[in-house]
Design a protein around this motif. Structure first.
Motif, mmCIF file in Angstrom:
data_model
loop_
_atom_site.group_PDB
_atom_site.id
_atom_site.type_symbol
_atom_site.label_atom_id
_atom_site.label_comp_id
_atom_site.label_asym_id
_atom_site.label_seq_id
_atom_site.Cartn_x
_atom_site.Cartn_y
_atom_site.Cartn_z
ATOM 1 N N PRO A 119 0.825 -1.320 0.179
ATOM 2 C CA PRO A 119 -0.036 0.203 0.049
ATOM 3 C C PRO A 119 0.823 1.308 0.054
ATOM 4 N N GLY A 120 1.950 1.199 0.707
ATOM 5 C CA GLY A 120 2.774 2.303 0.801
ATOM 6 C C GLY A 120 3.415 2.693 -0.491
ATOM 7 N N ALA A 121 3.853 1.746 -1.023
ATOM 8 C CA ALA A 121 4.542 2.089 -2.269
ATOM 9 C C ALA A 121 3.653 2.557 -3.464
ATOM 10 N N ILE A 122 2.459 1.675 -3.461
ATOM 11 C CA ILE A 122 1.185 2.095 -4.403
ATOM 12 C C ILE A 122 0.865 3.739 -4.288
ATOM 13 N N VAL A 123 0.579 4.084 -3.092
ATOM 14 C CA VAL A 123 0.193 5.258 -2.759
ATOM 15 C C VAL A 123 1.113 6.395 -3.180
ATOM 16 N N ALA A 124 2.565 6.204 -2.661
ATOM 17 C CA ALA A 124 3.542 6.974 -3.176
ATOM 18 C C ALA A 124 3.479 7.161 -4.445
ATOM 19 N N VAL A 125 3.814 6.247 -5.398
ATOM 20 C CA VAL A 125 3.741 6.242 -6.766
ATOM 21 C C VAL A 125 2.394 6.923 -7.531
ATOM 22 N N MET A 126 1.464 6.829 -7.023
ATOM 23 C CA MET A 126 0.192 7.349 -7.349
ATOM 24 C C MET A 126 0.277 8.940 -7.188
#
Length: 202
Positions: A119-126
Motif C-alpha cells: 500500500p505504501g509504495a502504491i500510494v507514493a507512486v500515485m
C-alpha cells in the motif's frame, strides 16, 4: 529530466520498499529452495511488483476520479499507511517469515505483493504521478521506480552476499534507519494533505 523529482522518488520508494530489509525475509521464505529456484523467485517477485506499481501509476487517476477522491485525501491516507509501515520497520515486526508456509508461490505473495508493491509504495507512486505534468517529470518518476525495483532485484539476487557483508546487526541498523526516514516522509505527506485541505476550504 527533473533530477530533484527523481531523487525524491528514488529516496521515498527505496525507503518504503527497503531492499536491504527485504534480504532476511527473502532468505527465510526461500530457505528450502535451490539457488536456481531462488533466483527464479526473485525475478518473478520483481515482475509482479513492477506490474502492480505500473498498473496503479497508469490508471490511478481514473480510479480516483471514479471514486471522487482528491489528491489531498490520497496523500493523507498514504501518510497514515506509511506511518504503519515505518512502525513495523522501527519495531522489527513482520509477518512474512511467520506466514511463509501459507503461500504456494512466495514470489507472488507475499514477496511481489504486499512486501514489495504494498500500500505504501502504491500510494507514493500515485501521488508522484498526480503531481507530475511535464514529460521530464514523468520520466523522473518512471526512472525512480525502475531504479528502485532493480535495487530490490539485486538485493534478492545476491541476498546471501548482502547478508554476509552487512551481517545481522547491519541489516537491522539499515532497517531501523529506513523506518525513521519513512516516518518523517509520512508526517510530511500528512502535513501537505492538511495544508491542501485548508487551502481549498479558504
Amino acid at each position: 529530466m527533473d533530477l530533484q523529482l527523481f531523487a525524491s522518488v528514488l529516496v521515498t520508494l527505496f525507503v518504503i520498499m527497503d531492499p536491504p530489509g527485504t534480504v532476511p525475509i527473502f532468505m527465510s521464505l526461500t530457505a528450502q529452495m535451490t539457488a536456481k529456484d531462488r533466483n527464479r523467485s526473485a525475478l518473478q517477485a520483481l515482475l509482479v511488483a513492477a506490474g502492480v506499481i505500473i498498473l496503479f501509476a497508469l490508471f490511478g487517476q481514473s480510479i480516483l476520479n471514479y471514486m471522487h477522491i482528491s489528491l489531498a485525501a490520497l496523500q493523507g491516507a498514504g501518510g497514515l499507511l506509511l506511518i504503519l509501515i515505518a512502525l513495523q520497520l522501527l519495531t522489527g515486526s513482520t509477518s512474512g517469515e511467520e506466514n511463509a508456509a501459507k503461500y504456494k508461490n512466495v514470489a507472488f505473495v507475499p514477496l511481489g505483493t504486499p512486501l514489495m508493491a504494498g500500500p505504501g509504495a502504491i500510494v507514493a507512486v500515485m501521488v508522484f504521478v498526480q503531481q507530475s505534468s511535464a514529460t521530464a517529470q514523468y520520466l523522473a518518476v518512471g526512472l525512480g521506480i525502475a531504479v528502485t525495483l532493480f535495487s530490490l532485484y539485486l538485493a534478492m539476487r545476491f541476498a546471501g552476499l548482502v547478508q554476509r557483508v552487512l551481517g545481522e546487526n547491519g541489516v537491522e541498523l539499515v532497517t531501523r534507519i529506513a523506518g525513521l526516514l519513512l516516518s518523517a516522509i509520512a508526517v510530511q505527506m500528512i502535513a501537505d494533505a492538511v495544508h491542501a485541505f485548508m487551502t481549498s476550504w479558504a
